[in-house]
Design an enzyme around this catalytic site. Structure first.
Site, PDB file in Angstrom:
ATOM      1  CG  ASN A 178      -1.718   1.226   1.414  1.00 31.51           C
ATOM      2  OD1 ASN A 178      -1.776   2.070   0.508  1.00 31.51           O
ATOM      3  ND2 ASN A 178      -2.374   1.370   2.558  1.00 31.51           N
ATOM      4  CE  LYS A 219      -0.116   3.173   4.808  1.00 24.33           C
ATOM      5  NZ  LYS A 219       0.010   3.281   6.264  1.00 24.33           N
ATOM      6  CG  HIS A 244      -5.713   1.916   5.398  1.00 25.47           C
ATOM      7  ND1 HIS A 244      -5.251   2.848   6.308  1.00 25.47           N
ATOM      8  CD2 HIS A 244      -4.700   1.036   5.206  1.00 25.47           C
ATOM      9  CE1 HIS A 244      -4.008   2.542   6.636  1.00 25.47           C
ATOM     10  NE2 HIS A 244      -3.649   1.446   5.996  1.00 25.47           N
ATOM     11  CD  GLU A 296      -2.787   5.454   6.867  1.00 22.06           C
ATOM     12  OE1 GLU A 296      -2.778   5.460   5.614  1.00 22.06           O
ATOM     13  OE2 GLU A 296      -1.863   4.960   7.543  1.00 22.06           O
ATOM     14  CD  GLU A 313      -3.191  -2.346   7.431  1.00 21.11           C
ATOM     15  OE1 GLU A 313      -2.161  -2.646   6.829  1.00 21.11           O
ATOM     16  OE2 GLU A 313      -3.766  -1.251   7.289  1.00 21.11           O
ATOM     17  N   GLY A 361       2.970   2.285  10.924  1.00 22.27           N
ATOM     18  CA  GLY A 361       3.981   3.336  10.796  1.00 22.27           C
ATOM     19  C   GLY A 361       4.720   3.665  12.082  1.00 22.27           C
ATOM     20  CB  SER A 385       5.524  -1.829  12.091  1.00 26.86           C
ATOM     21  OG  SER A 385       5.163  -0.486  12.395  1.00 26.86           O
TER      22      SER A 385
HETATM   23  P1  13P Z   1       3.247   0.468   7.675  1.00 28.08           P
HETATM   24  O1  13P Z   1       3.731  -0.811   7.030  1.00 28.08           O
HETATM   25  O2  13P Z   1       3.962   1.679   7.160  1.00 28.08           O
HETATM   26  O3  13P Z   1       3.197   0.360   9.165  1.00 28.08           O
HETATM   27  O4  13P Z   1       1.732   0.663   7.184  1.00 28.08           O
HETATM   28  C1  13P Z   1       0.853  -0.396   7.289  1.00 28.08           C
HETATM   29  C2  13P Z   1      -0.375  -0.054   6.543  1.00 28.08           C
HETATM   30  O5  13P Z   1      -1.120   0.818   6.924  1.00 28.08           O
HETATM   31  C3  13P Z   1      -0.631  -0.801   5.297  1.00 28.08           C
HETATM   32  O6  13P Z   1      -1.918  -0.575   4.837  1.00 28.08           O
END
Ligand code: 13P
Length: 249
Positions: free
Chosen positions: A9, A11, A97, A99, A167, A173, A211
């Site tokens: 992803n 983002k 997601h 976010e 997640e 992150g 992560s």
């Molecule tokens: P990270 O791998 O940067 O922690 O992000 C995970 C994520 O949100 C994947 O959709």
């Protein structure tokens, strides 16, 4: 064991030049792999889907979107229909997601409508769920996942058209991950809950995200009921993402 799905992803990252370079690099590695034992999916930002699609053509890599609208078309400025993603060669789309849930106020019902749109367009939905840190601290991680599965998985979801991504919000992150035992507990719980939604829950792929990096992928991917990874930051580096994929099998 289900075939692992390693999904990147991206983002809101990447301009044309770096997106193409990353996609090409991974496409070449995947194409050179004799009979790869895993599926690899790239989910670039909407602006790069078409370009990345061209860069990975013929490689065997899969292409996906990061979000879609519930409707097939209409007056929805700035949104993208699942049908439009399919038109660009996408086979998957991430929905719900954390976010999106946090930044755009998406509730379970909206996520279910988006997943339904994905299925209508012939896409596989990757439905994201996971608890916040305060929910985990309160001992509510399993309850939250149950509630999100109940509300975010639409009728008509099957083991073929849906993937679940667990997640934990606090692991995204941050460099922090749950213990293997915690991942095992949640993934087993998710599979059990899926029996309320599909007739063959054992065939639904359940990804872990938060992560994931080259150095921890091996142990995370070996946890029972972990059928792949949804990777953010580490999916932006070809070597790191490839290491994750290699460690998954
Ligand atoms: P990270 O791998 O940067 O922690 O992000 C995970 C994520 O949100 C994947 O959709």
């Amino acid at each position: 064991m289900l075939r692992k799905l390693i999904a990147g992803n991206w983002k809101m990252n990447g301009l044309k030049a770096d997106g193409v370079a990353l996609a090409r690099d991974l496409g070449i590695r995947y194409a050179e792999q004799e009979d790869p034992a895993f599926d690899m999916l790239l989910c670039p930002p909407a602006t790069l889907i078409s370009t990345v699609g061209e860069a990975i053509a013929g490689s065997g890599l899969l292409l996906g979107g990061q979000d879609c609208h519930a409707a097939a078309s209409g007056a929805h400025t700035g949104d993208t229909a699942a049908e439009m993603l399919a038109d660009l060669g996408c086979t998957h789309v991430i929905v719900g997601h954390s976010e999106r849930r946090t930044n755009h106020g998406e509730i379970d019902l909206a996520v279910a409508e988006k997943a339904n749109a994905a299925h209508r367009a012939g896409l596989v939905s990757i439905i994201c769920i996971g608890e916040t840190e305060s929910e985990r601290d309160a001992g509510d991680a399993l309850t939250v996942c149950s509630r999100q599965i109940a509300g975010s998985v639409p009728a008509g979801a099957t083991s073929d058209n849906m993937v679940i991504a667990y997640e934990p919000v606090w692991a995204i992150g941050t460099g922090r991950t749950p213990t293997n035992a915690d991942v095992a507990e949640v993934h087993a719980h998710i599979r059990a809950e899926l029996s309320r939604k599909v007739s063959d829950p054992d065939n639904v792929r359940i990804l872990y995200g938060g992560s994931v990096k080259g150095s921890n992928a091996g142990e995370l991917m070996a946890v029972p009921n972990v059928d792949g990874a949804l990777v953010g930051g580490a999916s932006l580096k070809a070597d790191e993402f490839w290491t994750i994929a290699q460690a998954s099998v």
